[in-house]
Write a protein that holds these residues in place. Structure first.
Motif, PDB file in Angstrom:
ATOM      1  N   LEU A   1      21.404  -2.835 -24.960  1.00 59.14           N
ATOM      2  CA  LEU A   1      21.147  -1.419 -25.198  1.00 59.14           C
ATOM      3  C   LEU A   1      19.704  -1.183 -25.622  1.00 59.14           C
ATOM      4  CD1 LEU A   1      24.388  -0.274 -27.069  1.00 59.14           C
ATOM      5  CD2 LEU A   1      23.641   0.451 -24.805  1.00 59.14           C
ATOM      6  N   LEU A   2      19.211  -1.988 -26.535  1.00 61.78           N
ATOM      7  CA  LEU A   2      17.858  -1.787 -27.049  1.00 61.78           C
ATOM      8  C   LEU A   2      16.809  -2.133 -26.003  1.00 61.78           C
ATOM      9  CD1 LEU A   2      18.363  -3.131 -30.679  1.00 61.78           C
ATOM     10  CD2 LEU A   2      18.105  -0.746 -29.959  1.00 61.78           C
TER      11      LEU A   2
ATOM     12  N   GLU B   1       9.129   1.215 -31.892  1.00 64.20           N
ATOM     13  CA  GLU B   1       8.945   1.408 -33.338  1.00 64.20           C
ATOM     14  C   GLU B   1      10.060   2.244 -33.960  1.00 64.20           C
ATOM     15  OE1 GLU B   1       6.732  -0.095 -35.227  1.00 64.20           O
ATOM     16  OE2 GLU B   1       6.155  -1.167 -33.396  1.00 64.20           O
ATOM     17  N   ALA B   2      11.123   2.452 -33.216  1.00 66.46           N
ATOM     18  CA  ALA B   2      12.257   3.199 -33.769  1.00 66.46           C
ATOM     19  C   ALA B   2      12.934   2.404 -34.873  1.00 66.46           C
ATOM     20  CB  ALA B   2      13.261   3.517 -32.664  1.00 66.46           C
ATOM     21  N   ARG B   3      13.578   3.108 -35.777  1.00 66.81           N
ATOM     22  CA  ARG B   3      14.343   2.468 -36.848  1.00 66.81           C
ATOM     23  C   ARG B   3      15.826   2.573 -36.510  1.00 66.81           C
ATOM     24  NH1 ARG B   3      10.074   0.762 -37.173  1.00 66.81           N
ATOM     25  NH2 ARG B   3       8.638   0.744 -38.972  1.00 66.81           N
ATOM     26  N   ILE B   4      16.525   1.462 -36.649  1.00 69.10           N
ATOM     27  CA  ILE B   4      17.960   1.433 -36.358  1.00 69.10           C
ATOM     28  C   ILE B   4      18.710   1.999 -37.564  1.00 69.10           C
ATOM     29  CG2 ILE B   4      19.946  -0.013 -35.814  1.00 69.10           C
ATOM     30  CD1 ILE B   4      17.996  -1.989 -34.494  1.00 69.10           C
TER      31      ILE B   4
ATOM     32  N   ARG C   1      22.489   4.415 -33.271  1.00 66.56           N
ATOM     33  CA  ARG C   1      21.753   5.614 -33.687  1.00 66.56           C
ATOM     34  C   ARG C   1      20.366   5.178 -34.133  1.00 66.56           C
ATOM     35  NH1 ARG C   1      25.105  10.141 -34.455  1.00 66.56           N
ATOM     36  NH2 ARG C   1      23.622  11.123 -35.866  1.00 66.56           N
ATOM     37  N   LEU C   2      19.357   5.805 -33.553  1.00 69.72           N
ATOM     38  CA  LEU C   2      17.969   5.440 -33.817  1.00 69.72           C
ATOM     39  C   LEU C   2      17.190   6.629 -34.368  1.00 69.72           C
ATOM     40  CD1 LEU C   2      17.206   3.592 -30.435  1.00 69.72           C
ATOM     41  CD2 LEU C   2      17.805   2.520 -32.615  1.00 69.72           C
ATOM     42  N   TYR C   3      16.254   6.326 -35.246  1.00 67.87           N
ATOM     43  CA  TYR C   3      15.269   7.315 -35.681  1.00 67.87           C
ATOM     44  C   TYR C   3      13.975   6.974 -34.973  1.00 67.87           C
ATOM     45  CZ  TYR C   3      11.878   9.780 -38.594  1.00 67.87           C
ATOM     46  OH  TYR C   3      10.844  10.580 -39.036  1.00 67.87           O
ATOM     47  N   ALA C   4      13.533   7.840 -34.070  1.00 65.24           N
ATOM     48  CA  ALA C   4      12.388   7.529 -33.214  1.00 65.24           C
ATOM     49  C   ALA C   4      11.438   8.717 -33.138  1.00 65.24           C
ATOM     50  CB  ALA C   4      12.867   7.137 -31.818  1.00 65.24           C
ATOM     51  N   PRO C   5      10.617   8.935 -34.171  1.00 64.51           N
ATOM     52  CA  PRO C   5       9.715  10.095 -34.181  1.00 64.51           C
ATOM     53  C   PRO C   5       8.643  10.049 -33.105  1.00 64.51           C
ATOM     54  CG  PRO C   5       9.280   8.640 -36.047  1.00 64.51           C
ATOM     55  CD  PRO C   5      10.533   8.146 -35.414  1.00 64.51           C
ATOM     56  N   GLU C   6       8.376   8.871 -32.517  1.00 61.70           N
ATOM     57  CA  GLU C   6       7.365   8.769 -31.464  1.00 61.70           C
ATOM     58  C   GLU C   6       7.916   9.171 -30.092  1.00 61.70           C
ATOM     59  OE1 GLU C   6       5.221   5.128 -31.340  1.00 61.70           O
ATOM     60  OE2 GLU C   6       5.085   4.951 -33.518  1.00 61.70           O
ATOM     61  N   VAL C   7       9.233   9.319 -30.015  1.00 63.46           N
ATOM     62  CA  VAL C   7       9.880   9.681 -28.755  1.00 63.46           C
ATOM     63  C   VAL C   7      10.227  11.165 -28.797  1.00 63.46           C
ATOM     64  CG1 VAL C   7      11.829   9.236 -27.214  1.00 63.46           C
ATOM     65  CG2 VAL C   7      10.823   7.359 -28.556  1.00 63.46           C
ATOM     66  N   LYS C   8       9.902  11.870 -27.733  1.00 62.70           N
ATOM     67  CA  LYS C   8      10.186  13.314 -27.706  1.00 62.70           C
ATOM     68  C   LYS C   8      10.945  13.675 -26.432  1.00 62.70           C
ATOM     69  CE  LYS C   8       8.050  13.993 -31.594  1.00 62.70           C
ATOM     70  NZ  LYS C   8       8.847  14.260 -32.823  1.00 62.70           N
ATOM     71  N   LEU C   9      12.120  13.112 -26.269  1.00 63.57           N
ATOM     72  CA  LEU C   9      12.956  13.491 -25.136  1.00 63.57           C
ATOM     73  C   LEU C   9      13.607  14.837 -25.427  1.00 63.57           C
ATOM     74  CD1 LEU C   9      14.710  10.127 -24.171  1.00 63.57           C
ATOM     75  CD2 LEU C   9      12.642  11.142 -23.200  1.00 63.57           C
ATOM     76  N   ARG C  10      13.679  15.682 -24.423  1.00 59.24           N
ATOM     77  CA  ARG C  10      14.162  17.048 -24.618  1.00 59.24           C
ATOM     78  C   ARG C  10      15.655  17.213 -24.339  1.00 59.24           C
ATOM     79  NH1 ARG C  10       9.303  20.084 -21.221  1.00 59.24           N
ATOM     80  NH2 ARG C  10       7.594  19.661 -22.682  1.00 59.24           N
ATOM     81  N   ARG C  11      16.237  16.276 -23.608  1.00 58.39           N
ATOM     82  CA  ARG C  11      17.625  16.449 -23.150  1.00 58.39           C
ATOM     83  C   ARG C  11      18.276  15.078 -22.975  1.00 58.39           C
ATOM     84  NH1 ARG C  11      14.018  18.016 -19.943  1.00 58.39           N
ATOM     85  NH2 ARG C  11      14.571  20.227 -20.014  1.00 58.39           N
TER      86      ARG C  11
ATOM     87  N   VAL D   1      16.787   0.810 -23.506  1.00 59.57           N
ATOM     88  CA  VAL D   1      16.210   2.056 -24.018  1.00 59.57           C
ATOM     89  C   VAL D   1      14.691   1.948 -24.128  1.00 59.57           C
ATOM     90  CG1 VAL D   1      16.281   1.637 -26.528  1.00 59.57           C
ATOM     91  CG2 VAL D   1      16.730   3.901 -25.653  1.00 59.57           C
ATOM     92  N   TYR D   2      14.191   0.741 -24.384  1.00 59.64           N
ATOM     93  CA  TYR D   2      12.743   0.542 -24.450  1.00 59.64           C
ATOM     94  C   TYR D   2      12.095   0.734 -23.085  1.00 59.64           C
ATOM     95  CZ  TYR D   2       8.244  -1.804 -24.836  1.00 59.64           C
ATOM     96  OH  TYR D   2       6.909  -2.100 -24.780  1.00 59.64           O
ATOM     97  N   THR D   3      12.833   0.381 -22.008  1.00 65.01           N
ATOM     98  CA  THR D   3      12.265   0.573 -20.666  1.00 65.01           C
ATOM     99  C   THR D   3      12.150   2.051 -20.305  1.00 65.01           C
ATOM    100  OG1 THR D   3      14.361   0.524 -19.426  1.00 65.01           O
ATOM    101  CG2 THR D   3      13.317  -1.609 -19.915  1.00 65.01           C
ATOM    102  N   VAL D   4      12.895   2.909 -20.997  1.00 65.25           N
ATOM    103  CA  VAL D   4      12.813   4.348 -20.737  1.00 65.25           C
ATOM    104  C   VAL D   4      11.606   4.957 -21.431  1.00 65.25           C
ATOM    105  CG1 VAL D   4      13.981   6.567 -21.081  1.00 65.25           C
ATOM    106  CG2 VAL D   4      15.288   4.564 -20.347  1.00 65.25           C
ATOM    107  N   HIS D   5      11.343   4.527 -22.666  1.00 71.09           N
ATOM    108  CA  HIS D   5      10.230   5.098 -23.436  1.00 71.09           C
ATOM    109  C   HIS D   5       9.712   4.042 -24.407  1.00 71.09           C
ATOM    110  CE1 HIS D   5       7.808   7.755 -25.889  1.00 71.09           C
ATOM    111  NE2 HIS D   5       8.147   8.805 -25.147  1.00 71.09           N
ATOM    112  N   SER D   6       8.417   3.765 -24.343  1.00 67.35           N
ATOM    113  CA  SER D   6       7.830   2.718 -25.188  1.00 67.35           C
ATOM    114  C   SER D   6       7.904   3.068 -26.671  1.00 67.35           C
ATOM    115  CB  SER D   6       6.381   2.471 -24.784  1.00 67.35           C
ATOM    116  OG  SER D   6       5.615   3.670 -24.929  1.00 67.35           O
ATOM    117  N   GLY D   7       8.035   4.354 -26.982  1.00 63.69           N
ATOM    118  CA  GLY D   7       8.110   4.767 -28.383  1.00 63.69           C
ATOM    119  C   GLY D   7       9.323   4.227 -29.103  1.00 63.69           C
ATOM    120  N   PHE D   8      10.346   3.797 -28.363  1.00 64.23           N
ATOM    121  CA  PHE D   8      11.522   3.226 -29.011  1.00 64.23           C
ATOM    122  C   PHE D   8      11.226   1.869 -29.646  1.00 64.23           C
ATOM    123  CE2 PHE D   8      13.973   6.167 -26.199  1.00 64.23           C
ATOM    124  CZ  PHE D   8      14.689   6.807 -27.206  1.00 64.23           C
TER     125      PHE D   8
END
Length: 383
Positions: free
Chosen positions: A286-287, A299-302, A232-242, A290-297
């Motif tokens: 996993l990490l 700076e995500a917090r685990i 479970r990540l907290y990633a405010p820089e990532v805005k995936l909709r679905r 997920v970074y290859t999908v969106h660079s905002g991850f």
């Protein structure tokens, strides 16, 4: 159906997803319900707590049986109905699933898309996948447009917040005054004695029912655990909709966006009942993915790395087993939901309610859910 339950007394053993859904459904139909759970009310040890809760029958059709897909299609509108009836709100989304892949995995993606299209031809209830070019991908999910130039969109699929749902069902117990016996481990067979006065005892213990299923004497009914790991990540820089899935030969992943910039990431499926913490290898894969999908991850917090084992029968399919004997409460055992618990549980719920009400289930026959029993001819017809 409500009238059939109004004078019944039911004991439910196990307060995971199925146990809670059944307890609420029966109580709403006027039944007397008591719930027994070896853990606490927070469902900390339930497989349902460690899940992404994606409702994706078309996406899952690539790796599961047709009857599970039919159960998933049946369950999608039912989830909306069930959640709308709860006093406490639960996050529910039905904006489809996005499938992505990197250029080197294009051949795997092509095979995957062809598989889904064939499944749609067999099951008209499924919506065909939509192929996305760079422009349409940017419109539907702009957050990934800088890294991907094509994708697949699976309409109508959804997700919910599993932890909010477990909490909302707990609130219903209080509102409907359902007696809950927390931190009490009990064998369902003990509750079948006439002194307790139950009409039915329903075993929803997941892997906790391993010995009971083994005692049925059929090796195809032996339960095993399949380990899953999620982050479970907290990633405010990532805005995936679905919910988004990445096709990859070594570590395909899913990313399920929840409320407040929280993302549930998972993929692993290991034939093991090991409940130790996540391995370094799993976490890194996993990490990295997920970074290859969106660079905002980056700076995500685990927030959490969690593991759990999903209860699974030999054929990876769910089953309802009924045992009816004279001078004892009737017994229903529900198990084997495997990795599809949230996707198919409303279908299992509807079938179970029909069996409890009338001794058979036309919905189970239609969906291909196996319902077996020891005495009643009607139950044999459902198998």
């Amino acid at each position: 159906m409500t009238k059939a339950f109004s004078n019944g007394k039911y004991a439910i053993v196990g307060a995971g997803l199925m146990g809670r859904l059944l307890a609420v459904a029966l109580a709403k139909r006027g039944a007397q319900v008591e719930l027994f759970e070896k853990g606490g009310s927070d469902a900390a040890n339930a497989a349902a707590r460690i899940a992404a809760a994606m409702l994706a029958p078309l996406a899952e059709s690539a790796i599961t049986e047709d009857n599970v897909v039919r159960m998933g299609v049946h369950s999608l509108p039912r989830w909306k109905q069930l959640i709308d009836e709860l006093a406490k709100p639960v996050y529910f989304q039905q904006d489809g699933t996005l499938i992505l892949w990197h250029r080197q995995d294009a051949s795997d993606a092509e095979r995957f898309a062809s598989h889904l299209e064939r499944n749609c031809d067999r099951n008209q209830a499924l919506s065909k996948p939509i192929h996305l070019d760079s422009q349409s991908l940017a419109e539907i999910e702009p957050g990934v447009a800088d890294r991907f130039t094509q994708g697949l969109y699976l309409p109508n699929e959804g997700q919910l917040d599993n932890r909010q749902l477990l909490e909302a069902l707990l609130v219903e117990f209080t509102l409907m005054k359902v007696p809950c016996h927390w931190n009490q481990s009990i064998d369902p067979e003990q509750l079948r004695n006439s002194e307790h006065g139950f009409d039915w005892v329903i075993d929803c213990r997941g892997l906790g029912a391993k010995d009971s299923w083994k005692q049925l004497g059929d090796t195809s009914k032996d339960l095993r655990g399949v380990r899953g790991e999620v982050i479970r990540l907290y990633a405010p820089e990532v805005k995936l909709r679905r919910p988004t899935r990445l096709i990859h030969p070594r570590y395909p992943i899913y990313i399920a966006p929840k409320e407040d910039d929280v993302y549930v990431v998972g993929a692993t499926e290991i034939e093991s009942e090991d409940l130790s913490p996540m391995s370094v290898r799993s976490a890194m894969e996993l990490l990295s993915a997920v970074y290859t999908v969106h660079s905002g991850f980056a700076e995500a917090r685990i927030l959490e790395m969690a593991t759990q084992c999903r209860p699974t029968l030999k054929d990876n399919l769910p089953e309802i087993f009924v045992d009816q004997k004279s001078n004892q409460a009737d017994l229903m055992m529900i198990n084997g939901l495997y990795r599809h618990g949230f996707m198919i549980s409303p279908a299992i719920l509807d079938c179970a309610l029909e069996v409890l009400s009338s001794g058979s289930s036309s919905t189970a026959i239609e969906l291909g859910l196996e319902v077996t029993g020891s005495t009643h001819q009607e139950l044999s017809a459902c198998a």
